[in-house]
Enzyme design. Sequence first.
Site, PDB file in Angstrom:
ATOM      1  N   SER A 107      -4.291 -38.345   7.125  1.00 45.13           N
ATOM      2  CA  SER A 107      -5.644 -38.047   7.590  1.00 45.13           C
ATOM      3  C   SER A 107      -5.579 -37.545   9.023  1.00 45.13           C
ATOM      4  O   SER A 107      -4.634 -37.879   9.767  1.00 45.13           O
ATOM      5  CB  SER A 107      -6.512 -39.313   7.520  1.00 45.13           C
ATOM      6  OG  SER A 107      -7.742 -39.134   8.193  1.00 45.13           O
TER       7      SER A 107
ATOM      8  N   ARG B 106      -9.398 -40.468  -9.393  1.00 43.67           N
ATOM      9  CA  ARG B 106     -10.624 -39.840  -8.902  1.00 43.67           C
ATOM     10  C   ARG B 106     -10.358 -39.167  -7.565  1.00 43.67           C
ATOM     11  O   ARG B 106      -9.278 -39.289  -6.995  1.00 43.67           O
ATOM     12  CB  ARG B 106     -11.745 -40.872  -8.748  1.00 43.67           C
ATOM     13  CG  ARG B 106     -11.391 -42.062  -7.904  1.00 43.67           C
ATOM     14  CD  ARG B 106     -12.506 -43.084  -7.881  1.00 43.67           C
ATOM     15  NE  ARG B 106     -12.115 -44.284  -7.159  1.00 43.67           N
ATOM     16  CZ  ARG B 106     -12.933 -45.006  -6.406  1.00 43.67           C
ATOM     17  NH1 ARG B 106     -14.194 -44.635  -6.269  1.00 43.67           N
ATOM     18  NH2 ARG B 106     -12.513 -46.086  -5.799  1.00 43.67           N
TER      19      ARG B 106
ATOM     20  N   ASP C 134      -1.095 -51.248  -8.706  1.00 44.70           N
ATOM     21  CA  ASP C 134      -1.580 -51.467  -7.343  1.00 44.70           C
ATOM     22  C   ASP C 134      -0.380 -51.272  -6.431  1.00 44.70           C
ATOM     23  O   ASP C 134       0.544 -52.087  -6.412  1.00 44.70           O
ATOM     24  CB  ASP C 134      -2.144 -52.878  -7.211  1.00 44.70           C
ATOM     25  CG  ASP C 134      -2.659 -53.188  -5.813  1.00 44.70           C
ATOM     26  OD1 ASP C 134      -2.413 -52.393  -4.885  1.00 44.70           O
ATOM     27  OD2 ASP C 134      -3.302 -54.237  -5.631  1.00 44.70           O
ATOM     28  N   VAL C 135      -0.361 -50.180  -5.664  1.00 48.97           N
ATOM     29  CA  VAL C 135       0.830 -49.845  -4.888  1.00 48.97           C
ATOM     30  C   VAL C 135       1.111 -50.844  -3.770  1.00 48.97           C
ATOM     31  O   VAL C 135       2.212 -50.858  -3.215  1.00 48.97           O
ATOM     32  CB  VAL C 135       0.741 -48.422  -4.302  1.00 48.97           C
ATOM     33  CG1 VAL C 135       0.683 -47.387  -5.408  1.00 48.97           C
ATOM     34  CG2 VAL C 135      -0.424 -48.276  -3.338  1.00 48.97           C
TER      35      VAL C 135
ATOM     36  N   LYS D 117      -2.671 -44.688   9.165  1.00 46.37           N
ATOM     37  CA  LYS D 117      -2.349 -43.268   9.024  1.00 46.37           C
ATOM     38  C   LYS D 117      -1.401 -42.780  10.117  1.00 46.37           C
ATOM     39  O   LYS D 117      -0.529 -41.939   9.856  1.00 46.37           O
ATOM     40  CB  LYS D 117      -3.637 -42.445   9.009  1.00 46.37           C
ATOM     41  CG  LYS D 117      -4.531 -42.721   7.799  1.00 46.37           C
ATOM     42  CD  LYS D 117      -3.810 -42.485   6.474  1.00 46.37           C
ATOM     43  CE  LYS D 117      -4.732 -42.627   5.270  1.00 46.37           C
ATOM     44  NZ  LYS D 117      -4.035 -42.395   3.983  1.00 46.37           N
TER      45      LYS D 117
ATOM     46  N   ASN E 223      -0.953 -40.832  -2.603  1.00 44.99           N
ATOM     47  CA  ASN E 223      -2.341 -40.568  -2.248  1.00 44.99           C
ATOM     48  C   ASN E 223      -3.202 -41.821  -2.194  1.00 44.99           C
ATOM     49  O   ASN E 223      -4.234 -41.829  -1.523  1.00 44.99           O
ATOM     50  CB  ASN E 223      -2.935 -39.574  -3.260  1.00 44.99           C
ATOM     51  CG  ASN E 223      -4.444 -39.495  -3.176  1.00 44.99           C
ATOM     52  OD1 ASN E 223      -5.002 -38.904  -2.253  1.00 44.99           O
ATOM     53  ND2 ASN E 223      -5.135 -40.116  -4.136  1.00 44.99           N
TER      54      ASN E 223
ATOM     55  N   GLY F  82      -3.209 -43.280  -6.885  1.00 49.02           N
ATOM     56  CA  GLY F  82      -4.639 -43.091  -6.648  1.00 49.02           C
ATOM     57  C   GLY F  82      -5.149 -41.848  -7.338  1.00 49.02           C
ATOM     58  O   GLY F  82      -5.982 -41.107  -6.802  1.00 49.02           O
TER      59      GLY F  82
ATOM     60  N   TYR G 185      -7.704 -48.358   9.896  1.00 45.74           N
ATOM     61  CA  TYR G 185      -7.425 -47.182   9.070  1.00 45.74           C
ATOM     62  C   TYR G 185      -6.583 -46.177   9.850  1.00 45.74           C
ATOM     63  O   TYR G 185      -5.582 -45.648   9.344  1.00 45.74           O
ATOM     64  CB  TYR G 185      -8.737 -46.544   8.626  1.00 45.74           C
ATOM     65  CG  TYR G 185      -8.572 -45.309   7.776  1.00 45.74           C
ATOM     66  CD1 TYR G 185      -8.275 -45.412   6.419  1.00 45.74           C
ATOM     67  CD2 TYR G 185      -8.717 -44.036   8.329  1.00 45.74           C
ATOM     68  CE1 TYR G 185      -8.125 -44.277   5.632  1.00 45.74           C
ATOM     69  CE2 TYR G 185      -8.574 -42.900   7.547  1.00 45.74           C
ATOM     70  CZ  TYR G 185      -8.273 -43.018   6.209  1.00 45.74           C
ATOM     71  OH  TYR G 185      -8.115 -41.895   5.437  1.00 45.74           O
ATOM     72  N   ALA G 186      -6.971 -45.924  11.107  1.00 43.57           N
ATOM     73  CA  ALA G 186      -6.216 -44.991  11.936  1.00 43.57           C
ATOM     74  C   ALA G 186      -4.779 -45.474  12.121  1.00 43.57           C
ATOM     75  O   ALA G 186      -3.832 -44.686  12.046  1.00 43.57           O
ATOM     76  CB  ALA G 186      -6.903 -44.812  13.286  1.00 43.57           C
TER      77      ALA G 186
END
Length: 238
Positions: free
Chosen positions: A144, A17, A64-65, A161, A91, A14, A157-158
């Site tokens: 995060s 950017r 694409d990981v 992470k 990342n 990633g 998402y949580a």
Amino acid sequence: MSASLKDQLAIVTGGSRGIGLAIATKLAELGSEVVITARKPDELERAAEHIARQGGKCEGVRCDVSSLSEVQDLAEKLRTRREKLKIVVNNAGVGGFSAPLHETDPETWDKIINTNLRGVYYMMRAFTPALIANGGGDIINISSLAGKNALPNGAAYAASKWGLNGLSYSTAEELRGHKVRVTVICPGSVNTDLSPHEGKNTSKMLQPSDVAHVVEMVVTQAPQSFASEILLRPAQKP
């Protein structure tokens, strides 16, 4: 330019950017040869040119990981340089902050988990043996604060992470005897396209360069110690 990372190879997923580009730029500034990955070739080309203009050595490789075959292809492309590999920064990630879990479709769930968690597993599976063979190095996983605190409307998402944190803690124990240091960095909201900015003062948010500075501290610290987890917060709440 610091010579501390001279003749070393670093991989930043990633890296075209945002946080990834800031990290890649910093590692190149420290003397490392950097390979950045992303899914969009045009963004990779622009990022590599940006780093080159600043005097760094950088190559962009599309990957694409979340795809095992593409990570395996990346490892094959770098096979002749594996003896220089000392740093892997995982990342690459995707967000998802707009719906409660029961309204999150399976496709979104899979995309988030496959990129943010499965992709790190693929990368570590592919490149940890090289770090061990090279006498050690650093694996840095960008997580995060959502992996430490509740995140309503961002449960997938949580979950990715929280899972990444657990993966990092456990592999740190597995690899410390091989002099491979595994660090997980948990930033709060960073001023990038990934984070939700509604109602926030972006000037008070963390910037990608703040995360890159922490990576610099990790890879340049004395070899007899390592920071297994770093929580990064803005000085003022945005």
